[in-house]
Each structure stands twice: as C-alpha cells, then as structure tokens.
Write a protein that holds these residues in place. Structure first.
Motif, PDB file in Angstrom:
ATOM      1  N   HIS A  28       0.391  60.410  73.487  1.00 15.05           N
ATOM      2  CA  HIS A  28       0.476  60.414  72.026  1.00 15.05           C
ATOM      3  C   HIS A  28       1.287  61.587  71.487  1.00 15.05           C
ATOM      4  CE1 HIS A  28      -2.870  62.959  73.219  1.00 15.05           C
ATOM      5  NE2 HIS A  28      -2.617  63.668  72.135  1.00 15.05           N
ATOM      6  N   SER A  30       4.252  64.221  70.408  1.00 17.13           N
ATOM      7  CA  SER A  30       5.587  64.123  69.826  1.00 17.13           C
ATOM      8  C   SER A  30       6.586  64.952  70.627  1.00 17.13           C
ATOM      9  CB  SER A  30       5.571  64.620  68.375  1.00 17.13           C
ATOM     10  OG  SER A  30       5.408  66.030  68.341  1.00 17.13           O
ATOM     11  N   GLU A  33       4.797  69.820  69.478  1.00 19.40           N
ATOM     12  CA  GLU A  33       3.559  70.504  69.080  1.00 19.40           C
ATOM     13  C   GLU A  33       3.678  72.027  69.139  1.00 19.40           C
ATOM     14  OE1 GLU A  33       2.528  66.348  70.060  1.00 19.40           O
ATOM     15  OE2 GLU A  33       3.708  67.870  71.103  1.00 19.40           O
ATOM     16  N   TRP A 142      -0.834  54.781  60.224  1.00 19.08           N
ATOM     17  CA  TRP A 142      -1.809  55.634  60.898  1.00 19.08           C
ATOM     18  C   TRP A 142      -3.198  55.016  60.854  1.00 19.08           C
ATOM     19  CZ3 TRP A 142      -0.419  61.017  58.436  1.00 19.08           C
ATOM     20  CH2 TRP A 142       0.819  61.444  58.936  1.00 19.08           C
ATOM     21  N   GLY A 172       6.064  67.364  63.869  1.00 18.64           N
ATOM     22  CA  GLY A 172       4.797  66.698  64.143  1.00 18.64           C
ATOM     23  C   GLY A 172       4.899  65.363  64.799  1.00 18.64           C
TER      24      GLY A 172
END
Length: 172
Positions: A28, A30, A33, A142, A172
C-alpha cells in the motif's frame, strides 16, 4: 522495554531511514513516506509534539507523526505515516505508538484524528469510517479506508471534507 518519546533533531536521519525501510515492500506504500515526513517539518501543519519515536535499547524502532489538516475550516489531525523497523514488526511497537499518538492528541484537546488505512487493523484503536461522523475524504475512492477516531473535544457540529496538509499531495 519500549520507550515512546518525542522526536528530536538528532533523530531525523534515523526516522527517514526507518520509514524508507518500513515501507520498502509494503503493498500500500506510495514510496514517498520518508520524504513526506521530511516535507512536513517546518510547515504550518507540523506540530513537533505529535512526532513520536519508539526506542528499544537506545535504537529507533518506530515513528509516528500526526499533522494538521482541516475539516470545514477546523484544524484536525491526520495521522501518518506510522512505520516500524521491519525487524521489530509484529511485536507491539506500532500499537504502542498508536496509543501514545492518540493520548497526546486527546490530552491537547484535539477533536479527532483521521487516517487512511486498513479498517481491520485501526478498528482496534477505536477508528471507524469517517463518514459515520459526517467527515468525507478528499478522494471518494478512499471509502471505508478513510477513518476517524473522535476524542473528548469532538463537537457534533464538526463535519465536511477533510483536507490533508499540502505535502501529502506531493509525497503521500
């Protein structure tokens, strides 16, 4: 024993390396971070009291940060990233950081903490779908992964779309 404390200037490089390692293989992730944490520092969204590290035997084992976003013009904390050294995962470090982050926010009379994450994991800490409290995500896709934990200072009139700090759009 795990010690939870505020991040210091001397922790910056270790925090960066920790997030890079923690999210290197996460499905998950990106990939941004570690850079996100660096980008948040010094912005209006950054509050040093919400950047916490977990230390075990003098070594950094985890980090969590909450930064300010907004819901209908009211500042509300967005939690993340939270990362744990891969060698120390599944040993309670992340849970200790979550409890400390939520306690710090509640003690400072923050109304709520929002995050984007796995409902099965974050439900253990009292997070529920943000829509249950009238808070919508910036990105409708989301859906149930956008969650909220209301705190003692929560007011029933608070609602609207949550906007993360601008750095989240870049990293993000």
């Amino acid at each position: 024993m795990t010690l939870i404390r505020r991040e210091t200037d001397g922790d910056r490089d270790a925090v960066h390396a920790l997030h890079a390692a923690a999210f290197a293989t996460a499905p998950h992730a990106s990939g941004g971070e570690a850079d996100l944490v660096d980008a948040l520092r010094g912005t209006r969204a950054w509050e040093p009291r919400y950047s916490l590290v977990a230390e075990i035997d003098g070594t950094l084992a985890g980090h969590v940060v909450s930064s300010y976003g907004t819901v209908g013009g009211t500042r509300v904390l967005g939690l993340g990233p939270i990362g744990v050294d891969p060698a120390r995962q599944r040993r309670g470090v992340g849970s200790a950081l979550m409890h400390a982050a939520l306690a710090a926010a509640d003690a400072r009379d923050e109304p709520a903490v929002v995050l984007l994450g796995d409902p099965a994991y974050y439900g253990r800490f009292g997070f529920v779908p943000a829509a249950d409290h009238g808070v919508a995500p910036e990105h409708p896709e989301w859906g149930p992964y956008f969650q909220i934990r209301t705190l003692a200072a929560w007011g029933s009139g608070l609602g609207g779309t949550f906007a993360y700090a601008p750095a989240f759009a870049e990293f993000g």
